[in-house]
Design a protein around this motif. Sequence first.
Motif, PDB file in Angstrom:
ATOM      1  N   MET A 284      -3.570  11.690   9.627  1.00 59.03           N
ATOM      2  CA  MET A 284      -2.584  12.733   9.268  1.00 59.03           C
ATOM      3  C   MET A 284      -1.638  12.251   8.175  1.00 59.03           C
ATOM      4  O   MET A 284      -1.245  13.028   7.307  1.00 59.03           O
ATOM      5  CB  MET A 284      -1.797  13.170  10.503  1.00 59.03           C
ATOM      6  N   GLN A 285      -1.260  10.954   8.258  1.00 56.85           N
ATOM      7  CA  GLN A 285      -0.373  10.422   7.197  1.00 56.85           C
ATOM      8  C   GLN A 285      -1.067  10.524   5.849  1.00 56.85           C
ATOM      9  O   GLN A 285      -0.467  10.967   4.862  1.00 56.85           O
ATOM     10  CB  GLN A 285      -0.010   8.958   7.495  1.00 56.85           C
ATOM     11  N   ARG A 286      -2.362  10.085   5.796  1.00 53.97           N
ATOM     12  CA  ARG A 286      -3.075  10.042   4.513  1.00 53.97           C
ATOM     13  C   ARG A 286      -3.439  11.425   4.003  1.00 53.97           C
ATOM     14  O   ARG A 286      -3.435  11.678   2.812  1.00 53.97           O
ATOM     15  CB  ARG A 286      -4.369   9.201   4.633  1.00 53.97           C
ATOM     16  N   GLN A 287      -3.817  12.334   4.922  1.00 52.32           N
ATOM     17  CA  GLN A 287      -4.283  13.660   4.482  1.00 52.32           C
ATOM     18  C   GLN A 287      -3.138  14.607   4.154  1.00 52.32           C
ATOM     19  O   GLN A 287      -3.283  15.484   3.308  1.00 52.32           O
ATOM     20  CB  GLN A 287      -5.181  14.294   5.558  1.00 52.32           C
ATOM     21  N   LEU A 288      -1.991  14.445   4.875  1.00 48.26           N
ATOM     22  CA  LEU A 288      -0.925  15.453   4.701  1.00 48.26           C
ATOM     23  C   LEU A 288       0.492  14.873   4.666  1.00 48.26           C
ATOM     24  O   LEU A 288       1.202  15.059   3.676  1.00 48.26           O
ATOM     25  CB  LEU A 288      -1.030  16.498   5.841  1.00 48.26           C
ATOM     26  N   PHE A 289       0.886  14.192   5.729  1.00 58.06           N
ATOM     27  CA  PHE A 289       2.311  13.887   5.896  1.00 58.06           C
ATOM     28  C   PHE A 289       2.894  13.066   4.747  1.00 58.06           C
ATOM     29  O   PHE A 289       4.032  13.282   4.335  1.00 58.06           O
ATOM     30  CB  PHE A 289       2.577  13.169   7.232  1.00 58.06           C
ATOM     31  N   ASP A 290       2.108  12.091   4.222  1.00 57.38           N
ATOM     32  CA  ASP A 290       2.626  11.226   3.155  1.00 57.38           C
ATOM     33  C   ASP A 290       2.826  11.981   1.841  1.00 57.38           C
ATOM     34  O   ASP A 290       3.453  11.457   0.927  1.00 57.38           O
ATOM     35  CB  ASP A 290       1.664  10.054   2.883  1.00 57.38           C
ATOM     36  N   HIS A 291       2.261  13.176   1.733  1.00 59.01           N
ATOM     37  CA  HIS A 291       2.261  13.893   0.449  1.00 59.01           C
ATOM     38  C   HIS A 291       3.179  15.107   0.430  1.00 59.01           C
ATOM     39  O   HIS A 291       3.221  15.823  -0.575  1.00 59.01           O
ATOM     40  CB  HIS A 291       0.830  14.339   0.122  1.00 59.01           C
ATOM     41  N   VAL A 292       3.866  15.381   1.542  1.00 60.96           N
ATOM     42  CA  VAL A 292       4.765  16.541   1.589  1.00 60.96           C
ATOM     43  C   VAL A 292       6.129  16.082   2.105  1.00 60.96           C
ATOM     44  O   VAL A 292       6.303  14.909   2.482  1.00 60.96           O
ATOM     45  CB  VAL A 292       4.181  17.678   2.472  1.00 60.96           C
ATOM     46  N   ASP A 293       7.102  17.004   2.129  1.00 62.51           N
ATOM     47  CA  ASP A 293       8.471  16.627   2.484  1.00 62.51           C
ATOM     48  C   ASP A 293       8.786  16.868   3.956  1.00 62.51           C
ATOM     49  O   ASP A 293       9.932  17.152   4.313  1.00 62.51           O
ATOM     50  CB  ASP A 293       9.472  17.364   1.576  1.00 62.51           C
ATOM     51  N   VAL A 294       7.772  16.742   4.816  1.00 63.98           N
ATOM     52  CA  VAL A 294       8.019  16.894   6.256  1.00 63.98           C
ATOM     53  C   VAL A 294       8.888  15.727   6.735  1.00 63.98           C
ATOM     54  O   VAL A 294       8.783  14.606   6.221  1.00 63.98           O
ATOM     55  CB  VAL A 294       6.676  16.966   7.034  1.00 63.98           C
ATOM     56  N   THR A 295       9.769  15.993   7.700  1.00 67.04           N
ATOM     57  CA  THR A 295      10.593  14.935   8.290  1.00 67.04           C
ATOM     58  C   THR A 295       9.718  14.117   9.237  1.00 67.04           C
ATOM     59  O   THR A 295       9.137  14.682  10.171  1.00 67.04           O
ATOM     60  CB  THR A 295      11.756  15.563   9.088  1.00 67.04           C
TER      61      THR A 295
END
Length: 249
Positions: free
Chosen positions: A89-100
């Motif tokens: 999830m970090q690599r596919q999405l979380f690291d690339h958006v401004d989610v807390t």
Amino acid sequence: MIRLHVHPDKATAVRAVAADIAGLIRARAAAGKRAVLGLATGSTPIPLYAELVRLHREEGLSFRNVTTFNLDEYSGLGPDHDQSYRWFMQRQLFDHVDVTPAETHVPDGLAKDVAAAAAAYEAAIRAAGGIDLQVLGIGRTGHIGFNEPPAGPATRTRQVHLDELTRRDNAAFFGDVAKVPRHAVTMGVGTILDCRRVVLLAWGEGKADIVRRSVEDAPSDDCPASWLQRHAACDFVLDPAAAARLARR
Ligand code: GLP
């Protein structure tokens, strides 16, 4: 009730789902509220996450008001293991958006007291107000999350034993089937049925048979995804190959 959406290809399909999710996030933000997303792993949702990242970068979609709960995690894998679902999830999405970061939840594969951690996960979902929209893939055993058959509507977040077919399907990611964990922690079928909306994605002919069973056979614990027929707002988003065996299109 399952509503069927057959798109010309998966790229078109994920654009429609991402636009739907973006609409939810923006509507909640405009009302000063949080959007609670349930997220899935596996190869199926990878293009969906890529499209959400594109919407963030190119169209200003913010994830600041987003809370996420992932379906499942392999038992025994920590967040630094490259096959853990937290890593995915970090690599596919979380690291690339401004989610807390603290607003992203993935079951803890290393929890010592698995039952307590599972109960805490359910409590965290309730405390967030429940899941607005849950994204799902489907396994060839009919699993959603890691709810292997038999699993029914009474199941909640808990530790499960992985089916041998599922372990073989995931062997390539681990390099060797012997390295695939034998257990996982997953939201239950009941947890998924509680989500306000459910969107299941499936691509390719390998999913055609299990999609047909899920949609057309009577709901049964032998095909956990078939219980989605009892959900009030469930969409199956398919490409033509995954829809090929359905009688009603
Ligand atoms: C995985 C996940 C499921 C996923 C399924 C299908 O192991 N636990 O949530 O839906 O198996 O995977 P794929 O999308 O790679 O076909």
